[in-house]
Design a protein around this motif. Structure first.
Motif, short mmCIF file in Angstrom:
data_model
loop_
_atom_site.label_atom_id
_atom_site.label_comp_id
_atom_site.label_asym_id
_atom_site.label_seq_id
_atom_site.Cartn_x
_atom_site.Cartn_y
_atom_site.Cartn_z
N TYR A 135 21.90 22.61 8.63
CA TYR A 135 21.45 21.57 9.53
C TYR A 135 22.43 21.21 10.78
O TYR A 135 21.68 21.26 11.75
CB TYR A 135 21.37 20.07 8.57
CG TYR A 135 20.63 20.34 7.44
CD1 TYR A 135 19.25 20.69 7.34
CD2 TYR A 135 21.48 20.68 6.15
CE1 TYR A 135 18.39 20.59 6.21
CE2 TYR A 135 20.50 20.55 4.72
CZ TYR A 135 19.22 20.81 4.93
OH TYR A 135 18.37 21.05 3.83
N THR A 175 16.71 16.90 13.13
CA THR A 175 17.44 17.81 12.17
C THR A 175 18.41 17.29 11.35
O THR A 175 18.57 17.36 10.11
CB THR A 175 17.86 18.82 12.83
OG1 THR A 175 16.74 19.70 13.50
CG2 THR A 175 18.23 20.15 12.07
N ARG A 207 17.03 14.78 8.77
CA ARG A 207 16.58 15.56 7.55
C ARG A 207 17.70 16.04 6.54
O ARG A 207 17.42 15.77 5.30
CB ARG A 207 15.73 16.84 8.04
CG ARG A 207 14.94 17.51 7.01
CD ARG A 207 13.97 18.41 7.57
NE ARG A 207 14.79 19.79 8.00
CZ ARG A 207 14.84 20.23 9.19
NH1 ARG A 207 14.61 19.42 10.31
NH2 ARG A 207 15.49 21.23 9.55
N ASP A 237 19.28 12.99 4.77
CA ASP A 237 18.01 12.36 3.62
C ASP A 237 18.29 13.34 2.45
O ASP A 237 18.16 12.81 1.41
CB ASP A 237 16.80 12.58 4.36
CG ASP A 237 16.44 11.24 5.22
OD1 ASP A 237 17.35 10.53 5.40
OD2 ASP A 237 15.63 11.20 6.16
N LYS A 238 18.18 14.45 2.61
CA LYS A 238 18.05 15.67 1.59
C LYS A 238 19.50 15.61 0.86
O LYS A 238 19.68 15.40 -0.49
CB LYS A 238 17.87 17.15 2.16
CG LYS A 238 17.26 17.98 1.07
CD LYS A 238 16.88 19.23 1.73
CE LYS A 238 16.24 20.22 0.76
NZ LYS A 238 15.03 19.73 0.23
#
Length: 943
Positions: A727, A746, A749, A752-753
């Motif tokens: 990322y 990006t 994301r 969050d993951k």
């Protein structure tokens, strides 16, 4: 299934194990050649041959028979006996030829066909045997029993069990007590109905078990593999050895049973008995090597196993033992080479597959480990060792969930396995559930007698800076291993981290008391001596060890490390390493250290020479070829460097290291195309090799090859969805193109993951904040910080970043606030304490000295902490303590240039200009080796 020349005596070692096809007897012809002046007649030679065969002296029999055949080349009796002698000696093809000659010379079929049939079985001529002799019968009961058994074996090879049973019945009808047929019938029953039925059949012939060593050995195997009757099996194997002391199968079986029982002393006695029965033979050396491995003497085990392989190049067991020894000695490449060869000869050898996976894991090649485990796991999906190895491979690849699932599967098979339970707890921690994983380890450490869980728990505590908890756990470890040096050494290392040098010294001395040759304890005591300024005392420790054991290579290498730290003359360091090389020329570490040291000294030509000498002595070492290549690259000889890396690649076709080193050499030479090519070759071997991906990404980004860079970043995200790198890299590609929204999306994301899996995401938070600032979204950046700290109130890394950011803008109050917020979470966070002290120094606040002293206490090996203390004391005009602290900073970071400049400046400020001038001129004399020559010149002008 074959009776394998069942009426032959003794054993001969073959390439892949042991076959009962004869015994190499002693050559005893000399007395016959010199006992009388006349030449023996045909009859006398044949009589002598018969006696030699009866005594088991097959080679002597062959010599007598050659003499007889010189008198009469067509002697039926001579040719027949020659065939029998050669058959007993294991020369099967030659024996078969002699039987054919005996038959054509007129030897009766009843005499020659039965042994000829046995030779044909051993040569694999099953179909030919049936075609030529399948219809033959003899009135001679012994001959008919013998031939019938061979024919049964021939039909067995084609799976015609009806004929097998008819022929066995015929053999035993002719000779009810014919041992080879009785044993073979038991083996047929074993194949059809299992070990219990075969054992019942065998035990229905008690006289056979009392008089035939092969039957007794088979009984032992059936007891062991069927009823799990270990004591009964031992009794049977011992009876077999009483009947035939040279029975390798019985020796090997007893050794295996004793190993299973964990009775090392019984193993030792059995190996001694084997060596006495079969002295100086490959089979004796093989089990002697296994015993050495059991004793932890990997060097002896390797040497003995290699002797076996010289005599029997394709002995798989010797390859396995040699590979195990190589792995213990840290030579994973050699272990892999041996194991791949062993598996090419015996693909279904589970133990070799397990060891190969371990070798790949030790060398950081988890993808290859999984590949090595795939087929064995298909055959044995519940094998605990295979499941654990696969779990470790997934953990190395960053897939903690897959790892945890495999460890749980292994525990379902073997719930009490402490190694697997420990590994499962570590996988749980790796998944992000620290509390659960640490709880599992703590419970296991209390329940299990093994130290494994204690060591894992101590490591986990130290990784979290929980030094007191680690020390508390040490008490449990020391109870489990009283009198051993390891626990005392580990306690010393923990006390060092705590800053308790006195306690650490005491612990290291205790480790040396328990084992005077414990080099790691010596090394740490020497480092403590250095911190106290006692260089001579540090040296004396190793010199005393070398006086007691002049060829102690480990002590020489440790002393060389010390000499490097104290900046000893290059000639002294190289002389010591050359002495270590002379003591053990074939050992890699001293060669490797010499090359690396000369490279560190920028003595590239000498490094090349040292590498060439090393490769000339140990030409099969990939590590040394790599060192030579690196030296050649540093010396500017790119072509020779690539040749060295190519040789390394030939030795390690499945390794990535040669291609990574080749890429570095091409990069030095400015060859971008070949740098990228080499990196892609490394990735073709291991598509998840992060080191290659990182270099490739950096090159593509630097060259503004944005699509290629983006591909690499997304590959990493796919392969490691819970790692921050993918990322961060994708975000940096977008930032390089000023595509701020895509970069922020990006990073979000990724956050969050990772948050969904309870994983650390501070690095992505930092990247998000920096991207907002770069996009000139100041208000959004402020709001982001507030939101991040609300969601992650205990995120120490993010708070340290905020403090550092404020420090760079000289916003001392904001920097102090963020650093102190870290201390609210962890009062003993050494870096935060030091940074608070540094901020206080910048503000010339009086409490700076106390805070800096606290940082030094928390991090007594930190050059930065002593540097801050020196600045605090200097601000307070405490010149002598300030200079002492700055000298300590220089000693702790001898390769850093800034602490030396600060020391010189402090000497000037303290009025010690003569001492400052001496130091500055010494730095000036270093020329290009000291990077801050401009600072040196500026300070000299102030004098």
């Amino acid at each position: 299934m074959r009776h394998e020349a069942a009426n032959a005596r003794g054993t001969v070692l073959t390439s892949n194990g042991f076959r009962r096809i004869g015994m190499i007897g002693a050559l005893a012809a000399a007395a016959l050649l010199t006992a009388c002046s006349r030449e023996a007649t045909e009859a006398e030679s044949i009589a002598a041959a018969r006696k030699s065969l009866a005594d088991g002296q097959t080679r002597a029999a062959v010599i007598h028979l050659r003499n007889a055949l010189q008198h009469n080349a067509n002697s039926p009796e001579g040719r027949l006996l020659m065939g029998e002698a050669l058959l007993a000696n294991g020369e099967i093809a030659a024996a078969y030829d002699e039987f054919k000659r005996a038959r054509s010379s007129g030897s009766p079929d009843a005499a020659v066909v039965p042994p000829m049939a046995r030779a044909m079985i051993l040569l694999g001529q099953d179909k030919k045997l049936i075609e030529e002799f399948g219809a033959m019968r003899f009135d001679d009961k012994r001959a008919d029993a013998d031939l019938s058994l061979s024919l049964a074996q021939a039909y067995d090879a084609s799976g015609n069990m009806e004929q097998v049973n008819q022929l066995l019945d015929r053999s035993l009808a002719a000779r009810p007590d014919y041992a080879p047929a009785l044993i073979y019938r038991a083996r047929v029953i074993l194949a059809k109905s299992g070990p219990e039925a075969a054992l019942v059949e065998l035990q229905s012939h008690p006289d056979l078990l009392k008089t035939n060593f092969e039957a007794a050995g088979l009984e032992g195997s059936l007891k062991l593999n069927g009823r799990r009757d270990v004591d009964g099996a031992i009794e049977s194997f011992k009876r077999a050895l009483a009947l035939q002391p040279k029975d390798v199968h019985a020796h090997a079986s007893l050794i295996a049973v004793y190993l299973y029982k964990g009775d090392k002393e019984a193993v030792r006695k059995q190996v001694d008995a084997l060596k006495k029965a079969l002295p100086n033979t490959p089979v004796a050396r093989l089990y002697e090597a296994q015993l050495a491995l059991l004793d932890g003497d990997a060097k002896t085990a390797r040497a003995l196993a290699m002797q076996v392989l010289q005599a029997v190049p394709q002995n798989v067991r010797a390859m396995y033992i040699a590979a195990s020894a190589e792995l213990q000695l840290g030579n994973s490449f050699h272990a892999v080479t041996l194991l791949l060869k062993a598996l090419s000869l015996q693909p279904d050898l589970q133990e070799a597959s397990k060891l190969l996976a371990q070798a790949y894991l030790k060398s950081g090649q988890p993808q290859l480990a999984l590949k090595a485990l795939a087929r064995p796991l298909e055959r044995a999906p519940d094998d605990v060792a295979l499941l654990s190895a696969a779990a470790e491979a997934h953990l190395q690849l960053g897939d903690a969930r897959a790892s945890e699932a495999l460890y749980k599967k292994a525990l379902a098979v073997k719930p009490d396995d402490s190694r697997t339970r420990t590994a499962l707890a570590m996988a749980t921690i790796a998944r992000g559930d620290d509390a659960e994983g640490l709880s599992q380890l703590a419970a296991l450490a209390q329940q299990d007698a093994s130290p494994m869980a204690d060591l894992a728990l101590i490591s986990s505590y130290l990784a979290r800076n929980q030094v007191d908890a680690a020390l508390k756990q040490m008490e449990n470890l020391e109870r489990k291993e009283p009198g051993k040096p390891g626990p005392a050494f580990t306690r010393g290392r923990i006390l060092l981290l705590k800053g308790d040098n006195v306690g650490a010294r005491s612990a290291f001395e205790e480790a040396l008391k328990r084992d005077p040759a414990y080099v790691s304890a010596m090394s740490n005591l020497a480092l403590l001596d250095l911190r106290d300024g006692k260089v001579d005392a540090a040296r004396a420790r190793f010199e005393a060890a070398l006086k007691a054991a002049p060829n102690n290579v480990s002590a020489m290498i440790a002393l060389a490390d010390l000499l490097v730290i104290v900046k000893a003359p290059q000639s002294e360091v190289t002389a010591l390493l050359e002495r270590a090389i002379a003591a053990e020329p074939s050992q890699v570490p001293a060669h490797l250290m010499l090359v690396d040291y000369l490279l560190m000294q920028k003595n590239y030509s000498a490094a090349v020479v040292a590498g060439q000498k090393a490769v000339a002595v140990v030409d099969s070492s990939p590590e040394l070829l790599n060192a030579l290549g690196r030296a050649q690259s540093a010396a500017g000889d790119s072509a020779q460097a690539q040749a060295s890396f190519a040789k390394q690649a030939q030795l390690q076709p499945t390794a990535t290291a040669p291609y990574l080193s080749a890429a570095d050499a091409y990069r030095r030479a400015g060859d971008r195309a070949n740098t990228i090519k080499s990196l892609r070759q490394a990735l073709s071997i291991n598509p998840q090799l992060l080191a290659a991906q990182e270099q490739l990404f950096a090159m593509e980004l630097r060259s503004e090859q944005f699509p290629a860079a983006l591909t690499v970043a997304r590959d990493v995200q796919r392969q490691r969805p819970l790692a921050v790198q993918g990322y961060l890299w994708e975000g940096s590609v977008h930032e390089a193109q000023r595509r701020w929204e895509l970069a922020l999306a990006t990073y979000k994301r990724g956050v969050d993951k990772l948050r969904a899996e309870k994983r650390e995401a501070a690095a992505l938070g930092v990247a998000q904040h920096q991207a907002l600032l770069a996009a000139k979204k100041q208000s959004d950046a402020v709001q982001f910080v507030q939101d991040w700290l609300r969601v992650n109130p205990r995120d120490v890394a993010f708070r340290l970043y905020l403090g550092d950011s404020a420090l760079l803008t000289q916003d001392w109050a904001t920097a102090e606030r963020h650093y102190r917020s870290v201390l609210e979470i962890n009062p003993d966070h050494a870096l935060a304490v030091n940074n608070v002290a540094a901020v206080l120094v910048r503000q010339k606040r009086p409490e700076a000295v106390e805070m800096a002293q606290r940082a030094v206490k928390l991090a007594p090996t930190s050059a930065d902490a002593f540097d801050t203390l020196a600045m605090a004391l200097a601000v307070d005009k405490q010149w002598q303590p300030a200079l002492d602290a700055q000298r300590k900073a220089v000693a702790l970071a001898p390769d850093a240039s800034l602490p030396k400049i600060k020391l010189a400046r402090m000497l000037i400020d303290a009025g010690k200009k003569t001492e400052a001038e001496t130091q500055l001129k010494a730095l000036q004399a270093l020329g290009g080796k000291f990077e801050r020559q401009a600072d040196v010149s500026a300070l000299l002008k102030q004098l």
